[in-house]
Design a protein around this motif. Structure first.
Motif, PDB file in Angstrom:
ATOM      1  N   LEU A   1      -3.297  -3.271 -14.048  1.00 47.24           N
ATOM      2  CA  LEU A   1      -3.570  -3.700 -12.679  1.00 47.24           C
ATOM      3  C   LEU A   1      -4.634  -4.796 -12.643  1.00 47.24           C
ATOM      4  O   LEU A   1      -5.742  -4.622 -13.148  1.00 47.24           O
ATOM      5  CB  LEU A   1      -4.055  -2.527 -11.831  1.00 47.24           C
ATOM      6  CG  LEU A   1      -3.026  -1.685 -11.098  1.00 47.24           C
ATOM      7  CD1 LEU A   1      -3.731  -0.603 -10.295  1.00 47.24           C
ATOM      8  CD2 LEU A   1      -2.137  -2.528 -10.203  1.00 47.24           C
ATOM      9  N   LEU A   2      -4.287  -5.909 -12.026  1.00 53.42           N
ATOM     10  CA  LEU A   2      -5.253  -6.980 -11.822  1.00 53.42           C
ATOM     11  C   LEU A   2      -6.354  -6.497 -10.882  1.00 53.42           C
ATOM     12  O   LEU A   2      -6.069  -5.860  -9.874  1.00 53.42           O
ATOM     13  CB  LEU A   2      -4.548  -8.198 -11.220  1.00 53.42           C
ATOM     14  CG  LEU A   2      -5.401  -9.445 -10.998  1.00 53.42           C
ATOM     15  CD1 LEU A   2      -5.826 -10.058 -12.332  1.00 53.42           C
ATOM     16  CD2 LEU A   2      -4.624 -10.468 -10.158  1.00 53.42           C
ATOM     17  N   TRP A   3      -7.600  -6.797 -11.225  1.00 58.15           N
ATOM     18  CA  TRP A   3      -8.790  -6.482 -10.438  1.00 58.15           C
ATOM     19  C   TRP A   3      -9.106  -4.993 -10.376  1.00 58.15           C
ATOM     20  O   TRP A   3      -9.897  -4.564  -9.538  1.00 58.15           O
ATOM     21  CB  TRP A   3      -8.690  -7.051  -9.018  1.00 58.15           C
ATOM     22  CG  TRP A   3      -8.507  -8.536  -8.974  1.00 58.15           C
ATOM     23  CD1 TRP A   3      -9.107  -9.466  -9.770  1.00 58.15           C
ATOM     24  CD2 TRP A   3      -7.651  -9.272  -8.091  1.00 58.15           C
ATOM     25  NE1 TRP A   3      -8.698 -10.726  -9.444  1.00 58.15           N
ATOM     26  CE2 TRP A   3      -7.800 -10.653  -8.420  1.00 58.15           C
ATOM     27  CE3 TRP A   3      -6.792  -8.905  -7.059  1.00 58.15           C
ATOM     28  CZ2 TRP A   3      -7.103 -11.657  -7.740  1.00 58.15           C
ATOM     29  CZ3 TRP A   3      -6.099  -9.893  -6.397  1.00 58.15           C
ATOM     30  CH2 TRP A   3      -6.253 -11.259  -6.730  1.00 58.15           C
TER      31      TRP A   3
ATOM     32  N   THR B   1      -4.980  -4.871  10.098  1.00 56.79           N
ATOM     33  CA  THR B   1      -5.802  -3.898   9.389  1.00 56.79           C
ATOM     34  C   THR B   1      -6.373  -4.521   8.119  1.00 56.79           C
ATOM     35  O   THR B   1      -5.629  -5.071   7.300  1.00 56.79           O
ATOM     36  CB  THR B   1      -4.981  -2.654   9.014  1.00 56.79           C
ATOM     37  OG1 THR B   1      -4.452  -2.069  10.212  1.00 56.79           O
ATOM     38  CG2 THR B   1      -5.842  -1.627   8.300  1.00 56.79           C
ATOM     39  N   VAL B   2      -7.689  -4.450   7.977  1.00 59.45           N
ATOM     40  CA  VAL B   2      -8.363  -4.981   6.793  1.00 59.45           C
ATOM     41  C   VAL B   2      -9.201  -3.870   6.180  1.00 59.45           C
ATOM     42  O   VAL B   2     -10.058  -3.289   6.848  1.00 59.45           O
ATOM     43  CB  VAL B   2      -9.258  -6.184   7.135  1.00 59.45           C
ATOM     44  CG1 VAL B   2      -9.944  -6.714   5.872  1.00 59.45           C
ATOM     45  CG2 VAL B   2      -8.446  -7.295   7.799  1.00 59.45           C
ATOM     46  N   LEU B   3      -8.941  -3.573   4.915  1.00 58.41           N
ATOM     47  CA  LEU B   3      -9.690  -2.557   4.194  1.00 58.41           C
ATOM     48  C   LEU B   3     -10.394  -3.195   3.015  1.00 58.41           C
ATOM     49  O   LEU B   3      -9.833  -4.065   2.343  1.00 58.41           O
ATOM     50  CB  LEU B   3      -8.760  -1.443   3.694  1.00 58.41           C
ATOM     51  CG  LEU B   3      -8.086  -0.564   4.746  1.00 58.41           C
ATOM     52  CD1 LEU B   3      -7.095   0.381   4.073  1.00 58.41           C
ATOM     53  CD2 LEU B   3      -9.113   0.227   5.535  1.00 58.41           C
ATOM     54  N   GLN B   4     -11.610  -2.727   2.749  1.00 55.16           N
ATOM     55  CA  GLN B   4     -12.345  -3.224   1.596  1.00 55.16           C
ATOM     56  C   GLN B   4     -12.874  -2.035   0.798  1.00 55.16           C
ATOM     57  O   GLN B   4     -13.304  -1.028   1.364  1.00 55.16           O
ATOM     58  CB  GLN B   4     -13.509  -4.114   2.018  1.00 55.16           C
ATOM     59  CG  GLN B   4     -14.257  -4.723   0.832  1.00 55.16           C
ATOM     60  CD  GLN B   4     -15.270  -5.772   1.257  1.00 55.16           C
ATOM     61  OE1 GLN B   4     -15.103  -6.434   2.283  1.00 55.16           O
ATOM     62  NE2 GLN B   4     -16.322  -5.934   0.462  1.00 55.16           N
ATOM     63  N   GLY B   5     -12.785  -2.148  -0.516  1.00 53.68           N
ATOM     64  CA  GLY B   5     -13.269  -1.081  -1.374  1.00 53.68           C
ATOM     65  C   GLY B   5     -13.036  -1.420  -2.823  1.00 53.68           C
ATOM     66  O   GLY B   5     -12.679  -2.563  -3.168  1.00 53.68           O
ATOM     67  N   ARG B   6     -13.201  -0.430  -3.677  1.00 58.75           N
ATOM     68  CA  ARG B   6     -12.991  -0.632  -5.109  1.00 58.75           C
ATOM     69  C   ARG B   6     -11.570  -0.246  -5.467  1.00 58.75           C
ATOM     70  O   ARG B   6     -11.096   0.829  -5.101  1.00 58.75           O
ATOM     71  CB  ARG B   6     -13.978   0.222  -5.913  1.00 58.75           C
ATOM     72  CG  ARG B   6     -13.919  -0.021  -7.425  1.00 58.75           C
ATOM     73  CD  ARG B   6     -14.921   0.855  -8.154  1.00 58.75           C
ATOM     74  NE  ARG B   6     -14.558   2.252  -8.068  1.00 58.75           N
ATOM     75  CZ  ARG B   6     -13.742   2.875  -8.934  1.00 58.75           C
ATOM     76  NH1 ARG B   6     -13.196   2.210  -9.945  1.00 58.75           N
ATOM     77  NH2 ARG B   6     -13.470   4.152  -8.777  1.00 58.75           N
TER      78      ARG B   6
ATOM     79  N   GLY C   1       0.517  -4.759   1.995  1.00 61.59           N
ATOM     80  CA  GLY C   1      -0.506  -5.701   2.426  1.00 61.59           C
ATOM     81  C   GLY C   1      -0.781  -6.755   1.366  1.00 61.59           C
ATOM     82  O   GLY C   1      -0.202  -6.754   0.286  1.00 61.59           O
ATOM     83  N   SER C   2      -1.680  -7.649   1.709  1.00 63.55           N
ATOM     84  CA  SER C   2      -2.083  -8.740   0.827  1.00 63.55           C
ATOM     85  C   SER C   2      -3.392  -8.370   0.143  1.00 63.55           C
ATOM     86  O   SER C   2      -4.376  -8.037   0.810  1.00 63.55           O
ATOM     87  CB  SER C   2      -2.232 -10.031   1.632  1.00 63.55           C
ATOM     88  OG  SER C   2      -2.689 -11.079   0.800  1.00 63.55           O
ATOM     89  N   LEU C   3      -3.396  -8.459  -1.182  1.00 64.77           N
ATOM     90  CA  LEU C   3      -4.560  -8.051  -1.986  1.00 64.77           C
ATOM     91  C   LEU C   3      -5.282  -9.282  -2.511  1.00 64.77           C
ATOM     92  O   LEU C   3      -4.647 -10.204  -3.019  1.00 64.77           O
ATOM     93  CB  LEU C   3      -4.088  -7.174  -3.148  1.00 64.77           C
ATOM     94  CG  LEU C   3      -5.122  -6.762  -4.193  1.00 64.77           C
ATOM     95  CD1 LEU C   3      -6.127  -5.777  -3.591  1.00 64.77           C
ATOM     96  CD2 LEU C   3      -4.427  -6.144  -5.407  1.00 64.77           C
ATOM     97  N   ARG C   4      -6.622  -9.280  -2.403  1.00 61.93           N
ATOM     98  CA  ARG C   4      -7.425 -10.359  -2.977  1.00 61.93           C
ATOM     99  C   ARG C   4      -8.814  -9.818  -3.296  1.00 61.93           C
ATOM    100  O   ARG C   4      -9.227  -8.792  -2.769  1.00 61.93           O
ATOM    101  CB  ARG C   4      -7.517 -11.539  -2.010  1.00 61.93           C
ATOM    102  CG  ARG C   4      -8.207 -11.230  -0.707  1.00 61.93           C
ATOM    103  CD  ARG C   4      -8.326 -12.484   0.174  1.00 61.93           C
ATOM    104  NE  ARG C   4      -7.054 -13.031   0.557  1.00 61.93           N
ATOM    105  CZ  ARG C   4      -6.645 -14.256   0.219  1.00 61.93           C
ATOM    106  NH1 ARG C   4      -7.441 -15.039  -0.494  1.00 61.93           N
ATOM    107  NH2 ARG C   4      -5.480 -14.704   0.613  1.00 61.93           N
ATOM    108  N   PRO C   5      -9.545 -10.523  -4.169  1.00 66.91           N
ATOM    109  CA  PRO C   5     -10.914 -10.079  -4.471  1.00 66.91           C
ATOM    110  C   PRO C   5     -11.780 -10.145  -3.220  1.00 66.91           C
ATOM    111  O   PRO C   5     -11.605 -11.027  -2.371  1.00 66.91           O
ATOM    112  CB  PRO C   5     -11.399 -11.080  -5.520  1.00 66.91           C
ATOM    113  CG  PRO C   5     -10.170 -11.727  -6.055  1.00 66.91           C
ATOM    114  CD  PRO C   5      -9.173 -11.723  -4.946  1.00 66.91           C
ATOM    115  N   ALA C   6     -12.729  -9.231  -3.090  1.00 69.98           N
ATOM    116  CA  ALA C   6     -13.624  -9.234  -1.924  1.00 69.98           C
ATOM    117  C   ALA C   6     -14.646 -10.368  -2.054  1.00 69.98           C
ATOM    118  O   ALA C   6     -15.007 -10.761  -3.166  1.00 69.98           O
ATOM    119  CB  ALA C   6     -14.334  -7.899  -1.821  1.00 69.98           C
TER     120      ALA C   6
END
Length: 254
Positions: free
Chosen positions: A206-208, A220-225, A249-254
């Motif tokens: 898994l990337l990241w 909806t926007v979620l942030q976490g590890r 959803g769309s995944l990107r680094p925080a």
């Protein structure tokens, strides 16, 4: 519809690959073959070009010559009988490319990225569709070319690349696809073993993973590890509120 079949009749170890010079989409052609009883599990369609290729949300998939535009029929059995199918298919494709010498990671939910230098770049995309008990995985791989940065969506998390840009020479698309199918089928091998092991193997690619990320799904926007995957194939996100399950959803680094 005109196509050719590579050797590999039922009962032999090698599945059939139906090759076409041009189709509207490899997915639609594969569904037509399956409806006629000709496309069996692990058989595939490979097109040199598509006039109406599609990606997620039916976005247009540009199809210049030299790349892989393929569709593979999958078994409707665990883990391909539910939401885990996309991650499990991503694992098979990533492991197959890695076995041929490319350092590839899975960008959840349906992309593969090439690790070359410090910046991961998208090299392949996967689209699963099921109709009437037939499950197909559309797979596009940038072998010799890729969309320029200005052609990508504004919200795209990564720029694109091709296998050729990695500096490692590769086979022409038809030969490379045959090798990938062989590798994927070999990795699947035993259905019961694969159903037990796919998640741990996919998490390792898994990337990241372990990093802080943002998942945007509509408003909806979620942030976490990024902790890994749930058995359902959903992304496991560790937040201040606890473990969250992200199904899209769309995944990107925080």
């Amino acid at each position: 519809m005109n196509g050719t079949e590579q050797p590999g009749a039922k009962g032999q170890l090698r599945p059939e690959i139906f090759t076409f010079a041009e189709v509207s989409s490899a997915l639609d052609t594969a569904f037509e073959l399956a409806a006629g009883g000709r496309l069996h599990i692990w058989d595939s369609v490979l097109a040199a070009s598509q006039t109406s290729g599609r990606g997620q949300l039916r976005r247009h998939w540009a199809s210049p010559p030299g790349n892989i535009y393929a569709t593979l029929r999958l078994p409707l059995s665990p883990p391909f009988d539910g939401g885990a199918a996309a991650a499990a298919m991503g694992l098979l494709a990533a492991e197959a490319l890695a076995a041929l010498g490319w350092q590839v990671r899975i960008k959840w939910p349906n992309d593969l990225v090439l690790i070359s230098g410090d910046t991961p770049r998208k090299v392949a995309g996967i689209l699963l569709e099921e109709r009437g008990g037939v499950l197909l995985a559309g797979i596009g791989v940038n072998v010799v070319s890729h969309p320029p940065a200005e052609a990508l969506r504004a919200e795209a998390a990564l720029e694109a690349t091709s296998l050729a840009e990695s500096g490692k020479g590769g086979a022409p698309a038809p030969e490379l696809w045959a090798r990938l199918v062989s590798r994927m089928l070999s990795a699947y091998n035993n259905a019961r073993i694969f159903a037990r092991t796919w998640r741990g193997r996919a998490e390792a690619l898994l990337l990241w993973r372990g990093r802080s990320v943002t998942v945007t799904d509509g408003k909806t926007v979620l942030q976490g590890r990024l902790a890994g995957l749930w058995p359902s194939g959903a992304l496991r996100l560790e937040t201040e509120q606890g473990a969250m399950e992200c199904t899209g959803g769309s995944l990107r680094p925080a």
